[in-house]
Design a protein around this motif. Structure first.
Motif, mmCIF file in Angstrom:
data_model
loop_
_atom_site.group_PDB
_atom_site.id
_atom_site.type_symbol
_atom_site.label_atom_id
_atom_site.label_comp_id
_atom_site.label_asym_id
_atom_site.label_seq_id
_atom_site.Cartn_x
_atom_site.Cartn_y
_atom_site.Cartn_z
ATOM 1 N N GLY A 1 50.741 66.374 61.586
ATOM 2 C CA GLY A 1 49.896 67.080 60.627
ATOM 3 C C GLY A 1 49.559 66.281 59.381
ATOM 4 O O GLY A 1 48.810 66.751 58.535
ATOM 5 N N LEU A 2 50.133 65.075 59.235
ATOM 6 C CA LEU A 2 49.773 64.270 58.063
ATOM 7 C C LEU A 2 48.424 63.611 58.304
ATOM 8 O O LEU A 2 48.090 63.273 59.435
ATOM 9 C CB LEU A 2 50.827 63.194 57.801
ATOM 10 C CG LEU A 2 52.232 63.669 57.433
ATOM 11 C CD1 LEU A 2 53.099 62.484 57.029
ATOM 12 C CD2 LEU A 2 52.171 64.694 56.300
ATOM 13 N N SER A 3 47.683 63.426 57.225
ATOM 14 C CA SER A 3 46.408 62.709 57.373
ATOM 15 C C SER A 3 46.393 61.562 56.385
ATOM 16 O O SER A 3 47.184 61.531 55.442
ATOM 17 C CB SER A 3 45.239 63.648 57.102
ATOM 18 O OG SER A 3 45.285 64.027 55.740
ATOM 19 N N LEU A 4 45.503 60.603 56.613
ATOM 20 C CA LEU A 4 45.468 59.442 55.727
ATOM 21 C C LEU A 4 44.992 59.848 54.328
ATOM 22 O O LEU A 4 45.515 59.384 53.330
ATOM 23 C CB LEU A 4 44.548 58.352 56.296
ATOM 24 C CG LEU A 4 44.960 57.765 57.654
ATOM 25 C CD1 LEU A 4 44.074 56.582 57.991
ATOM 26 C CD2 LEU A 4 46.422 57.346 57.659
ATOM 27 N N GLN A 5 44.020 60.735 54.284
ATOM 28 C CA GLN A 5 43.465 61.081 52.982
ATOM 29 C C GLN A 5 44.291 62.122 52.243
ATOM 30 O O GLN A 5 44.569 62.000 51.067
ATOM 31 C CB GLN A 5 42.018 61.602 53.116
ATOM 32 C CG GLN A 5 40.984 60.504 53.166
ATOM 33 C CD GLN A 5 40.997 59.808 54.517
ATOM 34 O OE1 GLN A 5 41.253 60.449 55.540
ATOM 35 N NE2 GLN A 5 40.739 58.508 54.527
ATOM 36 N N GLY A 6 44.687 63.167 52.969
ATOM 37 C CA GLY A 6 45.255 64.321 52.278
ATOM 38 C C GLY A 6 46.724 64.197 51.920
ATOM 39 O O GLY A 6 47.268 65.046 51.221
ATOM 40 N N THR A 7 47.406 63.157 52.393
ATOM 41 C CA THR A 7 48.847 63.069 52.174
ATOM 42 C C THR A 7 49.149 62.409 50.838
ATOM 43 O O THR A 7 48.537 61.405 50.480
ATOM 44 C CB THR A 7 49.491 62.253 53.303
ATOM 45 O OG1 THR A 7 49.117 62.861 54.536
ATOM 46 C CG2 THR A 7 50.995 62.216 53.173
#
Ligand SMILES: Nc1ncnc2c1ncn2[C@@H]1O[C@H](COP(=O)(O)OP(=O)(O)OP(=O)(O)O)[C@@H](O)[C@H]1O
Ligand SMILES: [Mg+2]
Lengths: 593, 465
Positions: B67-73
C-alpha cells in the motif's frame, strides 16, 4: 593527523572522504564517541573503515580521525591473568567503569598505567644492544617473569638504565644512543597486530607439547611450535578439548582466544582457571594465561582482529624465551567475520561467499606459529591450536579444507562418538599428525622406547576393525573366523581403555606421560595375551566376560598419575585371568620361562 | 533527549522493494534509527534505517510495504534506535510482535525505554549458570539437564509435538525441592498460527499461570519483517523482568525457523551475497545476538533461560537454521518423527541431544553424586543398543548373543518406560529410579561407565528387587 568524513554506512563498515592522507591499516577513531576502527581500503576519493564497535546511531558527516599508526596492542607486564576484548580493551576495567553491559565508545588502556612493576636491570651502561636484548626483568605473575627487551628494530649503545625500582609501564627505563640519535625505552611498547614480530631464525620442531591427553600425546602429538586444527560439528567437544589443552599443556604461557563463541564459555574459564593448578609448577593456571574474548554477540570486526591481537601477545611472550601456546576457538567464526566485512564491501566472493584472500590470510596466521631462536638467541616456541566449525559438520567446506593445508596435526572430532558420549570424540582413523617422527625421539628418551611400535599396533588394529565392521554389516559377525572376531573384541576394549578420557574426571583429566606409557603397555600386554589364548582355541567372545576387562577399560579413570604400581598389579591380574582361560598356554609359558 | 522526533517529514521515496523503502536526500539519519513511515492514508508504520549512502537511505518497514506509494509516503526520523517501554505490570499481558499491548488493557507504565537490540553482556560479568532446573521430563533431567541461564533449544520438525513439550516445561519447571515454580514466562510467537499461540495461552490459563506470562505474538498472517523484531522485543521484556525486577525468566520462542526465513527475505531484498541455502552470511552473528541474551549476571538476582523452538526443514539437522543454532546454543533437545509416530511422548531422540551446561548443574551437592556417571552410562548403552538394532535389521536377529538381546530389550524399555511419560511430571528421584532399574537389566561388563561402587549401590539392588 588526517581526517575523513563519513558518507556511507553499512553495519560495521563505513566509507568516508579523506582530507589529507590516511594509510592502509591505520587505526582511526570515528565520531564524537571515538569508536575504534581501522582503515581497510583506500580508493581515489574514499577510505573504507571497519569499526570495532556498535555503529548504531552513527550519522553521515561523522569525523574519522587518523592516528598515524597501524592498529596495535600494548605489550608489557600486566597481561597475564587478564581478559581483553578483540582489540585488547581490558574487560574487567570496562566492567568496573561501565557496568555489566557493553557500550560503544569506551576507551580504556589495556594495561593499567598507574601500576608499578619492580624492574631489575640486567645490563650496564655502555653496552651495545639490539632488538631483543634483555634490558631487565620484572616479576609479573606467579613464577613467570617478564623480560624487558629492546624493541625489535631498535639498536644502539646503552647510555642510561634505570636502577632497580618500581616503575610505571610508560616510564623510561633505558636510554640508547643509536644511529637515529637518542632513544628512550619504556617497559610497555606497542606493536601492530597484523605484523609478525621478528625472531632470529626458525628451528625445527622436536619437542612435543605435552597435553596430558592420551589421544594427542600418545597417538597424534602436537609439537611445541607446531600448528593443529580441531574440526568438528557443533557439540562434538572442540571447546572442551581446547580448554583442556589450555589447562594442562606444558607451555609456559597460554593465550586463549574466544573468537565469536559463547559468553558463558569465557565466564567458565574465568571461573575455573584461578582455582586450578598447573600440575608441573603448582601455580594457578590463571597466572600463566591471557584471555581474549570477543564473543559471538560482540562486534564482528573486532572478532576479525581478535586472533591477531592474541597472536601478537603470544609472540611477545615467545620473544622473551617462553614456550607459548595460542588456542583459538573458532577460526571459522573469524573467517565468517572476514566474509561479512567482505560482503559489505561488495567484493567478489570466491567459495561459499568467502573472499578469495581467505587462504592467504589463513596461511599468514598459521605461519606465525613456530619454534624459533629469538632475537637474543634463545630457543622458544609458539604453538597454535585452532578449532574449526564446519557448517553441517562437512569437512570439505572451505575453512576446514584450507586450514588443513597449513596445519600438520589434524584432530577430527566425530559426531557419532560424541553422541555416544565417548570423549574426546576424536576419530583416530580420520585424524593424523605430522609431528609423530619429531616426537619419537622425545618418547624414546623418556621411558617410551616402544612408543612408536605400540602406537602403530593400536592404530593398525583400529583400521582392521573398521574394515571388518564393514564386512560384519554384510555377512554378520558369526561368519567371521575367530582371529577376526578377536580383532573386533580387542579393538573395542582398547578404544575404551586408551582413547576415552573425560575432561571432567579429576583423576583422568590430566594423564602424565608416565601413566600414558603404562597404559599403552597394559593395552599391549592385553592384546598379546588375548591373541595367544585365541590361538590356543579360546572363543574371542569369552574374553569379554572376564571381569578384568572392565578394569582395563576403566584404568584411565580408576588409576591416578601417582599410583603407577597399580598398573603392574593390573598386568599381573590380566595374566592370571588369561591363564585361567587357557591353562595349557599358561603352562607352556611357565615352562618356557 | 528521549524522543527526539524531528518535526520534518521526509518525502523522496525512490523505490520500494520487499520490506525496504529507499529514500533520497535525507540528511541526519543515523544507522538503525527508528523511523515512522506514514502511508498515503496517514497510517503510521514503524521501521528503522538499515543503510546509509551519500544520496539515499534504506528503511526497513516492520509492518511491510503493502500500500505504500512513491509519492504519497512520508517518513519521520527519530534520533534513537527502536526501543520498548518497560515497567511494572508487564506480566499477564498480551502484546503484538512489536511490543504494543493488544489485550485492551492499560498501557504499560513506562519505567524505562530499553533498546530492543540489547547490549552484549561483558563476559567478565557473567555468572556461570549452575542451578539445576527440574523440568519434570526424564530425558531432560537425567540426560540433558537444564540450568538457570542456559539456552537450550528444541529442534523439532513440522507437525511434531514441540508445543506440547514447551508448555509442559513452562508448567513443570522449578528448582529442586520447591513445590511450585517461580519462573516468569515470556512467550514469543513468531509466524505461528493463531491456534498455536492461543493453545499455549489456554494451557497456561488452565493451570492458573496466566498472570506470570507475557505473550508477544507475531502470527503467520502478520508481516514477515516484523518477525525480525518480535524476539528482540520479547527478550528486552525478559531483560527488564530479570535484571530490573529480579525474576527468573523462561523465554520460549517459537518458531525460530520463521524468524530465519524473514531474515533471508530481508537480506535478499538488500541484494546481499547469500551464504548457504540463501541465508545471509551474518545469520550466525544475528542468531547469536538473540541466543546470547540468555544468562546470569553477577550480583543480579534474576536470570534468563531460553528454550527456543525451531522446526528443522525436512527434519534435516544439518540445515543452516538448526546447524547455526546448535553452534551458538548450549545444547539442544531433538525430537524424533519416528518416536512420535509410535506414540512416545515426549518424542525425544536421545542421541543427538546435548546439554553443555549439564556438568555445571549436576553431581554431588546439586543433584546426586552419581548423576553424571548415570547419564554417561545411559548414553553409552543407548548408543550401543541403537547400533546393534541397526545391524540386526541388516543381518538378522539369529546371530544375536544373550547380551545383545539384553541390549535390545534395554532400548525397548528406554522408550516405553523412560522416554514415554505423557503429561505426567516426574521428580528427579523418580527419573533416576527408572534409569537405574533399566540399566540393571544389563550385565556388569557392559556397564563400563559406572564404577564398581556405583554398581554395588544402585544396580545390584535393582537386580534382586
Ligand atoms: N573431553 C570431554 N570430556 C567430557 N565431556 C566432554 C568432552 N568433550 C566434550 N564433552 C561434552 O560435550 C559437550 C559439548 O562440547 P563442546 O562445547 O566442547 O562442543 P563444541 O565442539 O565446542 O561445540 P560448538 O562448536 O557448538 O562450540 C560439553 O558440554 C561436554 O558435556
Ligand atoms: Mg565450542
Amino acid at each position: 593527523m588526517s581526517e575523513a568524513r563519513v558518507f556511507w554506512i553499512n553495519g560495521p563498515v563505513l566509507k568516508a572522504r579523506p582530507v589529507g592522507s590516511l594509510q592502509m591499516k591505520e587505526a582511526v577513531f570515528v565520531g564524537e564517541e571515538r569508536l575504534a576502527a581501522e582503515v581497510i581500503r583506500l580508493d581515489g576519493d574514499a577510505v573504507t573503515v571497519q569499526v570495532f564497535e556498535d555503529t548504531t546511531g552513527l550519522k553521515p558527516g561523522a569525523v574519522v580521525r587518523g592516528s598515524g599508526l597501524p592498529l596495535a596492542v600494548s605489550l608489557g607486564p600486566g597481561m597475564l591473568g587478564s581478559m581483553f576484548d578483540g582489540i585488547q580493551r581490558p574487560l574487567s576495567t570496562i566492567a568496573s567503569s561501565h557496568g555489566d553491559f557493553f557500550r560503544a565508545g569506551v576507551e580504556a588502556p589495556a594495561l593499567d598505567p598507574e601500576q608499578r612493576w619492580r624492574f631489575t636491570p640486567k645490563l650496564d651502561v655502555g653496552v651495545a644492544v639490539v632488538g631483543g636484548t634483555v634490558l631487565g626483568e620484572v616479576p609479573e605473575s606467579g613464577n613467570t617473569s617478564s623480560r624487558i627487551l629492546v624493541p625489535p628494530g631498535v639498536s644502539g649503545t646503552l647510555t642510561w638504565i634505570a636502577p632497580q625500582g618500581d616503575y610505571k609501564g610508560a616510564e623510561t627505563i633505558a636510554r640508547l644512543h643509536g644511529e637515529s640519535g637518542e632513544r628512550q625505552i619504556a617497559m610497555v611498547n606497542r606493536w601492530p597486530i597484523r605484523q609478525p614480530r621478528p625472531s632470529a631464525r626458525r628451528l625445527s620442531t622436536e619437542q612435543p607439547l605435552l597435553t596430558g591427553q592420551r589421544i594427542i600425546d600418545t597417538f597424534f602429538p602436537v609439537a611445541k611450535g607446531g600448528a593443529a586444527s580441531l574440526p568438528g560439528g557443533f557439540g562434538t567437544g572442540k571447546t572442551v578439548l581446547l580448554q583442556t589443552l589450555a589447562k594442562w599443556c606444558d607451555a609456559d604461557v597460554i593465550v586463549y582466544v574466544g573468537c565469536g563463541e559463547r559468553g558463558n564459555e569465557m565466564a567458565d574459564v574465568l571461573d575455573e582457571f584461578p582455582e586450578l593448578e598447573d600440575p608441573l609448577t603448582g601455580r594457578k593456571l590463571m597466572e600463566r594465561t591471557v584471555l581474549i574474548a570477543n564473543t559471538s554477540n560482540m562486534p564482528v570486526a573486532a572478532r576479525e582482529a581478535s586472533i591477531y591481537t592474541g597472536m601478537t601477545i603470544a609472540e611477545y611472550y615467545r620473544d622473551q624465551g617462553h614456550h607459548v601456546a595460542l588456542f583459538a576457538d573458532s577460526i571459522s567464526r573469524w573467517a565468517e567475520a572476514l566474509r561479512e566485512i567482505s560482503g559489505r564491501l561488495e567484493e567478489l566472493p570466491a567459495e561459499e561467499g568467502y573472499p578469495a584472500y581467505l587462504p592467504t590470510r589463513l596461511a599468514e596466521f598459521f605461519e606465525r606459529a613456530g619454534s624459533v631462536s629469538t632475537l637474543q638467541g634463545v630457543p622458544a616456541s609458539l604453538t597454535v591450536v585452532a578449532t574449526v566449525s564446519p557448517p553441517g559438520g562437512d569437512f570439505s567446506e572451505p575453512v576446514t579444507a584450507h586450514t588443513r593445508r597449513y596445519v600438520k596435526s589434524f584432530l577430527a572430532l566425530d559426531k557419532v562418538r560424541a553422541q555416544a558420549r565417548f570423549y574426546p570424540a576424536i576419530d583416530p582413523l580420520q585424524s593424523y599428525s605430522g609431528y609423530v617422527q619429531h616426537t619419537e625421539r622425545w618418547w624414546t628418551s623418556h621411558g617410551g622406547v616402544r612408543w612408536a611400535s605400540l602406537t602403530k599396533n593400536v592404530l593398525a588394529l583400529l583400521e582392521e576393525q573398521s574394515r571388518l565392521e564393514k564386512m560384519v554389516k554384510i555377512v554378520g559377525r558369526d561368519a567371521l573366523p575367530a582371529a577376526q572376531r578377536l580383532v573386533l573384541v580387542c579393538a573395542e576394549i582398547v578404544v575404551e581403555a586408551l582413547l576415552r578420557q573425560s575432561a571432567f574426571s579429576e583423576i583422568d583429566r590430566y594423564c602424565s606421560s608416565e601413566k600414558q606409557m603404562s597404559m599403552l603397555n597394559v593395552a599391549d600386554d592385553f592384546l598379546s595375551q588375548s591373541q595367544r589364548v585365541v590361538e590356543a582355541g579360546v572363543d574371542p567372545d569369552t574374553i569379554l566376560t572376564l571381569p578384568v576387562v572392565r578394569r582395563v577399560q576403566r584404568m584411565g579413570e580408576d588409576i591416578a598419575n601417582d599410583d603407577l604400581e597399580a598398573f603392574s598389579a593390573l598386568t599381573h591380574d590380566i595374566s592370571t585371568a588369561f591363564s585361567a582361560l587357557a591353562p595349557t598356554f599358561a603352562q607352556n609359558d611357565d615352562n618356557a620361562a | 533527549m528521549i524522543s527526539a522526533a524531528r518535526s520534518l517529514l521526509h518525502t523522496g521515496v525512490t523505490s520500494v522493494q520487499g520490506p525496504l523503502v529507499f529514500v533520497r536526500n535525507v540528511r541526519g539519519a543515523g544507522l538503525y534509527d527508528r523511523v515512522d513511515v506514514i502511508t498515503p492514508e496517514d497510517a503510521i508504520r514503524s521501521g528503522r534505517v538499515v543503510a546509509i549512502s551519500e544520496d539515499r537511505i534504506i528503511v526497513e518497514v516492520f509492518q511491510g510495504t503493502d500500500g505504500l506509494s512513491l509519492q504519497g509516503t512520508r517518513l519521520r526520523l527519530f534520533d534513537e534506535p527502536v526501543t520498548l517501554d518497560v515497567g511494572p505490570g508487564m506480566l499477564g499481558r498480551v502484546y503484538d510482535g512489536l511490543g504494543k499491548p493488544t489485550d485492551g488493557g492499560p498501557p504499560i507504565p513506562a519505567r524505562a525505554r530499553m533498546r530492543v537490540d540489547g547490549n552484549a553482556i561483558n563476559p567478565v560479568r557473567r555468572d556461570v549458570p549452575s542451578e539445576f532446573i527440574e523440568t519434570g521430563i526424564s530425558a531432560i533431567d537425567a540426560m540433558n539437564s537444564l540450568v538457570r541461564g542456559q539456552k537450550l533449544p528444541v529442534f523439532s520438525g513440522s507437525g511434531l509435538s514441540h508445543d506440547r513439550l514447551a508448555s509442559n516445561i513452562a508448567r513443570f519447571a522449578r528448582l529442586r525441592g520447591t513445590d511450585s515454580t517461580d519462573f516468569a514466562i515470556v512467550f514469543a510467537a513468531i509466524g505461528v498460527t493463531f491456534d498455536t499461540a492461543d493453545h499455549f495461552r489456554r494451557e497456561m490459563d488452565e493451570y492458573g499461570a496466566l498472570e506470570r506470562i507475557a505473550l508477544f505474538l507475531n502470527l503467520a498472517s502478520d508481516p514477515s519483517a516484523e518477525r525480525l523484531l518480535t524476539p528482540r522485543v520479547a527478550l528486552t521484556a525478559a531483560e527488564y523482568l530479570a535484571y530490573h525486577e529480579g525474576r527468573h525468566v523462561l523465554v520460549i520462542v517459537t518458531d525460530v525457523t520463521n524468524y530465519c526465513e524473514a531474515l533471508r527475505e530481508v537480506s535478499s531484498s538488500h541484494g546481499e551475497v547469500p551464504s548457504r541455502k540463501g541465508y545471509p552470511g551474518y545469520m550466525y552473528s544475528d542468531l547469536a545476538s538473540l541466543y546470547e541474551r540468555a544468562g546470569r549476571i553477577r550480583d543480579r538476582a534474576g536470570s534468563i533461560t531460553q528454550v527456543p523452538i525451531l522446526t528443522m526443514p525436512n527434519d534435516d539437522i544439518t540445515h543452516p537454521i538448526p546447524d547455526l543454532s546448535g553452534y551458538i546454543t548450549e545444547g539442544q533437545i531433538v525430537l524424533s518423527r519416528d518416536l512420535e509416530r509410535r506414540g512416545v511422548f515426549p518424542p525425544v531422540a536421545l542421541l543427538p541431544c546435548l546439554s553443555r551446561l549439564m556438568n555445571k548443574g549436576t553431581g554431588a551437592g546439586m543433584t546426586s553424586a552419581d548423576h553424571p556417571a548415570l547419564a554417561a552410562q545411559l548414553y553409552s548403552s543407548y548408543a550401543q543398543a541403537q547400533r546393534l538394532k541397526l545391524l540386526s535389521s541388516v543381518v538378522g536377529e539369529e546371530g544375536l548373543s544373550a547380551s545383545d538381546r539384553d541390549l535390545l530389550a534395554f532400548l525397548e524399555r528406554m522408550e516405553s518406560e523412560f522416554l514415554d511419560q505423557g503429561d505426567e511430571r516426574r521428580t528427579l528421584e523418580e527419573t533416576f529410579d527408572i534409569a537405574w532399574r533399566l540399566l540393571a537389566q544389563l550385565p556388569d561388563e557392559s556397564l563400563v561407565r559406572l564404577a564398581d561402587r556405583q554398581i554395588a549401590e544402585h544396580i545390584v539392588a535393582h537386580r534382586h528387587g
